[in-house]
Design an enzyme around this catalytic site. Structure first.
Site, PDB file in Angstrom:
ATOM      1  N   HIS A 308      40.227  27.350  56.511  1.00  0.00           N
ATOM      2  CA  HIS A 308      41.573  27.700  56.974  1.00  0.00           C
ATOM      3  C   HIS A 308      41.691  27.329  58.440  1.00  0.00           C
ATOM      4  O   HIS A 308      40.748  27.448  59.209  1.00  0.00           O
ATOM      5  CB  HIS A 308      41.830  29.201  56.801  1.00  0.00           C
ATOM      6  N   ASP A 366      43.905  30.990  48.281  1.00  0.00           N
ATOM      7  CA  ASP A 366      44.032  30.196  47.051  1.00  0.00           C
ATOM      8  C   ASP A 366      42.789  30.223  46.179  1.00  0.00           C
ATOM      9  O   ASP A 366      42.792  29.654  45.086  1.00  0.00           O
ATOM     10  CB  ASP A 366      44.360  28.742  47.433  1.00  0.00           C
TER      11      ASP A 366
END
Ligand code: SDX
Length: 431
Positions: A308, A366
């Site tokens: 991320h 996700d």
């Protein structure tokens, strides 16, 4: 803007500049470079916006080092456990948790905007049945601006409010229609007697031929997934919505732009790519092969659902999602789901590998969401549309905040030009 809290000195090429600094309520200070070009004739350069604050916002705060996510100051873990999506929508839109009366009035307004104009149904028939549902969502959400002319004036606060309610209410209906269209089943109209998440599941899985009872376990899990995806500061799709909105474009067109950006596998498309990756891995014994590929500089493969831009610790949403996956699959009696076992083992192995530890790559939102969505009966192609549905409230809240900022102006970045300098045209016979 908050009061100036300091000054940054910049000296180069014989120039000495003092740039104002501001402190947030929490997080890093910022250096305001707005007048840098006018004062010194230079640009800053930050292509991925890794060190750039693009706006002032009071909606969502992320501490990437601590793995903290706050919606209007409330930790995501507490909202996921104690709140529900429509209450989170109210919080993001208006900045406070609603009283019982406010919540009832808000739910009534949203519930009575869930139907779409009947002619909107005709837009779907122009698509191939095997079109990706994100393709239909981009088109049909954008087409809302052709129907709701009484909420297009972005300078009218009341019309901005109506557009926000319409968007939150109608995107689930359009998302469910995109699913039904892709599987050749008839559209199912919203049912106002159901709550937001149950209504979405009913529109997706009910058929005219028989009654459909929404499983309350799945409705609760669906609602939690909506909450976990509702907003996330200035991510790529939110920045897209803000940039589109800065030109004065109507809210439906701005959200359609956000949906288009979210579709990419580096962003919201990662949930579909992650489940497809987990299925390609198939069994625990094949995990080392994929870990090696993810670490190989010459191989473009990346572990989907990992890493991320902001989180350099666990994505707090991934933690909640992992607990929810255990709970939902356990309640459904499929706790031995092979894909969930592969995901857990992949996470364990990766987080012991120095490559991932050194680069601070952790599971993100996700990584586990697809496992729950698949257990609910959704195909992978519906994972990103559900992300888009959930994020609509974040997009529209940020859009409203931007337009109510008196200092707002059109976004227009500059560039580091490395092309040809001025040269004269050459006739074709002289080339
Ligand atoms: C979302 O911004 C948001 O908030 C987004 C989001 C939201 O709610 O809106 O949180 C939703 O988009 C989550 C992210 C979903 N995407 C994925 O899961 C795709 C896989 N992840 C990567 O593509 C990547 O981690 C990004 C895109 C998420 C972040 O990329 P960055 O910040 O630009 O980091 P990077 O590409 O510069 O990577 C840093 C290093 C690189 O190695 P070096 O060049 O330094 O040697 O880490 C490596 C990368 O190669 N790396 C990975 C990796 N992610 C980064 N290596 C293997 N597998 C990965 N998943």
């Amino acid at each position: 803007m908050p009061d100036q809290t300091g000054t940054a000195k910049l000296s180069f090429a014989g120039k000495e500049l003092e740039l104002p600094m501001y402190s947030p309520s929490v997080g890093p200070d910022v250096i305001d470079i707005g007048k840098l070009y006018a004062q010194a004739g230079v640009f800053t350069h930050d292509p991925g916006f890794t060190s750039t604050s693009s706006c002032e916002s009071a909606i969502t705060f992320i501490d990437g080092e601590e793995g903290e996510l706050l919606y209007r100051g409330y930790p995501i873990e507490q909202l996921a456990e104690k709140s529900h999506y429509l209450e989170v929508c109210f919080l993001l839109l208006y900045g406070h948790l609603p009283t019982a009366e406010e919540a009832e009035a808000f739910e009534f307004r949203v519930t009575r905007h869930t139907m779409v104009h009947e002619q909107l149904l005709k837009f779907f028939s122009g698509y191939r049945r095997d079109a990706h549902p994100m393709a239909t969502m981009v088109g049909v959400v954008g087409a809302l601006s052709a129907f709701y002319h009484d909420s297009l004036d972005i300078n009218d606060p009341w019309q901005r409010e109506v557009a926000a309610i319409r968007m939150i209410a109608k995107v689930p209906t359009i998302t469910a229609m995109a699913y039904k269209y892709s599987i050749g089943q008839p559209f199912v109209y919203p049912k106002n007697s159901l709550d937001y998440a149950a209504n979405f599941l009913h529109m997706c899985f009910a058929v005219p031929a028989e009654d459909y009872e929404v499983n309350p376990i799945l409705a609760r899990a669906m609602d939690r997934i909506f909450t976990l995806h509702a907003d996330h500061e200035q991510n790529a799709s939110t920045s897209t919505v803000r940039l589109a909105g800065s030109s004065g474009a109507n809210p439906f067109a701005c959200v359609a732009a956000g949906i288009a950006c979210l579709w990419g596998p580096a962003h919201g498309g990662a949930n579909q790519a992650c489940l497809e990756m987990l299925k390609e891995i198939g069994t625990v014994d094949r995990i080392p092969e994929f870990i090696a590929r993810a670490k190989d500089k010459d191989d473009p493969f990346r572990l989907m659902g990992f890493g991320h831009r902001v989180y350099k610790n666990f994505d707090p949403r991934a933690k909640v999602m992992k607990e929810s996956a255990d709970e939902v699959l356990g309640l459904l009696g499929i706790e031995n789901n092979p894909t969930l076992q592969v995901a857990k083992e992949l996470e364990r192995i990766a987080l012991e590998d120095s490559y991932f530890v050194d680069k601070k790559l952790y599971p993100n939102v996700d990584f586990y969401s697809g496992i729950i969505l698949e257990a609910m009966g959704f195909p992978t192609s519906m994972f990103t549309p559900i992300f888009a549905l959930s994020r609509t409230v974040g997009w529209i809240s940020q859009w409203k905040e931007m337009l109510s900022d008196p200092n707002q102006k059109i976004g227009r970045p500059r560039q580091l030009y490395t092309g040809e300098t001025r040269r004269d045209y050459i006739d074709v016979e002289d080339r």
